[in-house]
Design a protein around this motif. Structure first.
Motif, PDB file in Angstrom:
ATOM      1  N   GLY A 123       0.758  -1.242   0.000  1.00 34.03           N
ATOM      2  CA  GLY A 123       0.000   0.000   0.000  1.00 34.03           C
ATOM      3  C   GLY A 123       0.787   1.291   0.000  1.00 34.03           C
ATOM      4  O   GLY A 123       0.210   2.351  -0.253  1.00 34.03           O
ATOM      5  N   ASP A 124       2.077   1.252   0.279  1.00 32.47           N
ATOM      6  CA  ASP A 124       2.886   2.479   0.224  1.00 32.47           C
ATOM      7  C   ASP A 124       3.233   2.858  -1.206  1.00 32.47           C
ATOM      8  O   ASP A 124       3.861   3.890  -1.440  1.00 32.47           O
ATOM      9  CB  ASP A 124       4.186   2.309   1.024  1.00 32.47           C
ATOM     10  CG  ASP A 124       3.925   2.198   2.517  1.00 32.47           C
ATOM     11  OD1 ASP A 124       2.825   2.600   2.970  1.00 32.47           O
ATOM     12  OD2 ASP A 124       4.809   1.694   3.233  1.00 32.47           O
ATOM     13  N   HIS A 125       2.822   2.027  -2.151  1.00 40.80           N
ATOM     14  CA  HIS A 125       3.143   2.246  -3.559  1.00 40.80           C
ATOM     15  C   HIS A 125       1.853   2.414  -4.359  1.00 40.80           C
ATOM     16  O   HIS A 125       0.763   2.099  -3.880  1.00 40.80           O
ATOM     17  CB  HIS A 125       3.963   1.060  -4.087  1.00 40.80           C
ATOM     18  CG  HIS A 125       5.210   0.846  -3.293  1.00 40.80           C
ATOM     19  ND1 HIS A 125       6.361   1.586  -3.485  1.00 40.80           N
ATOM     20  CD2 HIS A 125       5.480   0.012  -2.259  1.00 40.80           C
ATOM     21  CE1 HIS A 125       7.281   1.206  -2.620  1.00 40.80           C
ATOM     22  NE2 HIS A 125       6.770   0.254  -1.858  1.00 40.80           N
ATOM     23  N   THR A 126       1.992   2.900  -5.567  1.00 47.50           N
ATOM     24  CA  THR A 126       0.845   3.032  -6.455  1.00 47.50           C
ATOM     25  C   THR A 126       0.547   1.656  -7.038  1.00 47.50           C
ATOM     26  O   THR A 126       1.425   1.041  -7.650  1.00 47.50           O
ATOM     27  CB  THR A 126       1.154   4.031  -7.592  1.00 47.50           C
ATOM     28  OG1 THR A 126       1.528   5.275  -7.013  1.00 47.50           O
ATOM     29  CG2 THR A 126      -0.060   4.220  -8.477  1.00 47.50           C
ATOM     30  N   LEU A 127      -0.664   1.185  -6.819  1.00 49.45           N
ATOM     31  CA  LEU A 127      -1.022  -0.170  -7.249  1.00 49.45           C
ATOM     32  C   LEU A 127      -2.048  -0.163  -8.374  1.00 49.45           C
ATOM     33  O   LEU A 127      -2.960   0.656  -8.389  1.00 49.45           O
ATOM     34  CB  LEU A 127      -1.647  -0.952  -6.087  1.00 49.45           C
ATOM     35  CG  LEU A 127      -0.736  -1.577  -5.061  1.00 49.45           C
ATOM     36  CD1 LEU A 127      -1.563  -2.253  -3.981  1.00 49.45           C
ATOM     37  CD2 LEU A 127       0.195  -2.585  -5.686  1.00 49.45           C
ATOM     38  N   ARG A 128      -1.886  -1.103  -9.286  1.00 50.55           N
ATOM     39  CA  ARG A 128      -2.903  -1.474 -10.272  1.00 50.55           C
ATOM     40  C   ARG A 128      -3.001  -2.987 -10.179  1.00 50.55           C
ATOM     41  O   ARG A 128      -1.981  -3.684 -10.155  1.00 50.55           O
ATOM     42  CB  ARG A 128      -2.511  -1.060 -11.690  1.00 50.55           C
ATOM     43  CG  ARG A 128      -2.394   0.431 -11.899  1.00 50.55           C
ATOM     44  CD  ARG A 128      -3.699   1.160 -11.841  1.00 50.55           C
ATOM     45  NE  ARG A 128      -4.577   0.673 -12.885  1.00 50.55           N
ATOM     46  CZ  ARG A 128      -5.798   1.099 -13.100  1.00 50.55           C
ATOM     47  NH1 ARG A 128      -6.301   2.022 -12.342  1.00 50.55           N
ATOM     48  NH2 ARG A 128      -6.535   0.601 -14.061  1.00 50.55           N
ATOM     49  N   ILE A 129      -4.218  -3.505 -10.127  1.00 53.82           N
ATOM     50  CA  ILE A 129      -4.420  -4.938  -9.912  1.00 53.82           C
ATOM     51  C   ILE A 129      -5.256  -5.516 -11.039  1.00 53.82           C
ATOM     52  O   ILE A 129      -6.265  -4.934 -11.447  1.00 53.82           O
ATOM     53  CB  ILE A 129      -5.110  -5.183  -8.552  1.00 53.82           C
ATOM     54  CG1 ILE A 129      -4.216  -4.685  -7.422  1.00 53.82           C
ATOM     55  CG2 ILE A 129      -5.454  -6.661  -8.363  1.00 53.82           C
ATOM     56  CD1 ILE A 129      -4.871  -4.710  -6.057  1.00 53.82           C
ATOM     57  N   LEU A 130      -4.828  -6.676 -11.518  1.00 55.76           N
ATOM     58  CA  LEU A 130      -5.594  -7.440 -12.509  1.00 55.76           C
ATOM     59  C   LEU A 130      -5.909  -8.799 -11.914  1.00 55.76           C
ATOM     60  O   LEU A 130      -5.044  -9.450 -11.313  1.00 55.76           O
ATOM     61  CB  LEU A 130      -4.773  -7.645 -13.794  1.00 55.76           C
ATOM     62  CG  LEU A 130      -5.358  -8.659 -14.791  1.00 55.76           C
ATOM     63  CD1 LEU A 130      -6.640  -8.139 -15.423  1.00 55.76           C
ATOM     64  CD2 LEU A 130      -4.340  -9.033 -15.846  1.00 55.76           C
ATOM     65  N   THR A 131      -7.147  -9.215 -12.064  1.00 54.26           N
ATOM     66  CA  THR A 131      -7.495 -10.597 -11.746  1.00 54.26           C
ATOM     67  C   THR A 131      -8.313 -11.157 -12.889  1.00 54.26           C
ATOM     68  O   THR A 131      -9.006 -10.421 -13.597  1.00 54.26           O
ATOM     69  CB  THR A 131      -8.225 -10.712 -10.381  1.00 54.26           C
ATOM     70  OG1 THR A 131      -8.265 -12.076  -9.999  1.00 54.26           O
ATOM     71  CG2 THR A 131      -9.626 -10.147 -10.435  1.00 54.26           C
ATOM     72  N   VAL A 132      -8.178 -12.441 -13.102  1.00 56.90           N
ATOM     73  CA  VAL A 132      -8.910 -13.137 -14.160  1.00 56.90           C
ATOM     74  C   VAL A 132      -9.865 -14.106 -13.483  1.00 56.90           C
ATOM     75  O   VAL A 132      -9.455 -14.877 -12.608  1.00 56.90           O
ATOM     76  CB  VAL A 132      -7.947 -13.891 -15.110  1.00 56.90           C
ATOM     77  CG1 VAL A 132      -8.720 -14.626 -16.196  1.00 56.90           C
ATOM     78  CG2 VAL A 132      -6.940 -12.916 -15.730  1.00 56.90           C
ATOM     79  N   ILE A 133     -11.121 -14.054 -13.873  1.00 58.17           N
ATOM     80  CA  ILE A 133     -12.120 -14.961 -13.316  1.00 58.17           C
ATOM     81  C   ILE A 133     -12.620 -15.894 -14.412  1.00 58.17           C
ATOM     82  O   ILE A 133     -12.486 -15.599 -15.595  1.00 58.17           O
ATOM     83  CB  ILE A 133     -13.290 -14.201 -12.653  1.00 58.17           C
ATOM     84  CG1 ILE A 133     -14.005 -13.312 -13.666  1.00 58.17           C
ATOM     85  CG2 ILE A 133     -12.781 -13.390 -11.476  1.00 58.17           C
ATOM     86  CD1 ILE A 133     -15.249 -12.641 -13.128  1.00 58.17           C
TER      87      ILE A 133
END
Length: 195
Positions: A123-133
């Motif tokens: 969380g101290d960094h800029t995050l982008r998250i991808l998940t595949v369902i």
């Protein structure tokens, strides 16, 4: 502060395909986009891997959970300090645990702890998250076959009878990640990757 792209791979949902393509194009990602690839194998062997494996076995007491988070975060910060790039890409199924849905009694029923862990570690960094369902019926069947591949002796009936049908929705996973990371989550359906 780094920009971190996390592929939180659901099992049996194209994670290996995504990882192979990332590895195959690692030079392009580095030279053209200035993205460093931190491989899942390194995460698996680290304090991050240890933390998520512990969580996949069951709820940790608060003090143990906090201590495990602290160790995982120390590893991450130490490793990121060694990397000159500002953009880091990580793809690993281990964030979500394992594919034994019968033991979870549904689809990643510990997702709230996973999302909290990711927020506290990254969380101290800029995050982008991808998940595949993936469509649930295909997902369940593929997870069962994975259990057989891993030498578990369990019938399909035994596998599915332990799964709570009310916990077979991807919505809980998406809501939990979206709650911790509003506007930072991208969801892709497996069938789209497959085609």
């Amino acid at each position: 502060m780094k920009q971190i792209f996390l592929h939180i791979g659901a099992h049996k949902s194209a994670s290996t395909t995504i990882q192979r393509n990332i590895n195959k194009n690692e030079d392009i990602l580095a030279k053209k986009y200035d993205i460093f690839v931190l491989k899942g194998s390194e995460l698996h062997a680290s304090d991050i891997g240890i933390h998520f494996r512990k969580m996949s076995r069951g709820k940790l007491p608060d003090d143990e959970f906090d201590a495990s988070i602290a160790k995982a975060k120390r590893f991450l910060e130490s490793r990121l300090n060694e990397i000159n790039n500002d953009k880091i890409l990580m793809s690993w199924e281990g964030f979500l645990g394992h594919s034994a849905l019968d033991r979870y009694q549904g689809i990643y029923t510990h997702i709230d702890s996973v999302a909290e862990s990711i927020r506290r570690i990254f969380g101290d960094h800029t995050l982008r998250i991808l998940t595949v369902i993936r469509r649930q019926d295909d997902f369940i069947e593929s997870c069962y076959l994975q259990q057989i591949k891993e030498n578990r002796s369990i019938s399909f009936s035994e596998f599915v009878e332990k799964i709570d049908i009310s916990k077979l929705s991807w919505l809980k996973l998406i809501d939990s990640l979206n709650k911790e990371f509003p506007s930072k989550l991208a969801v892709c359906v497996f069938e789209r990757v497959k085609t």
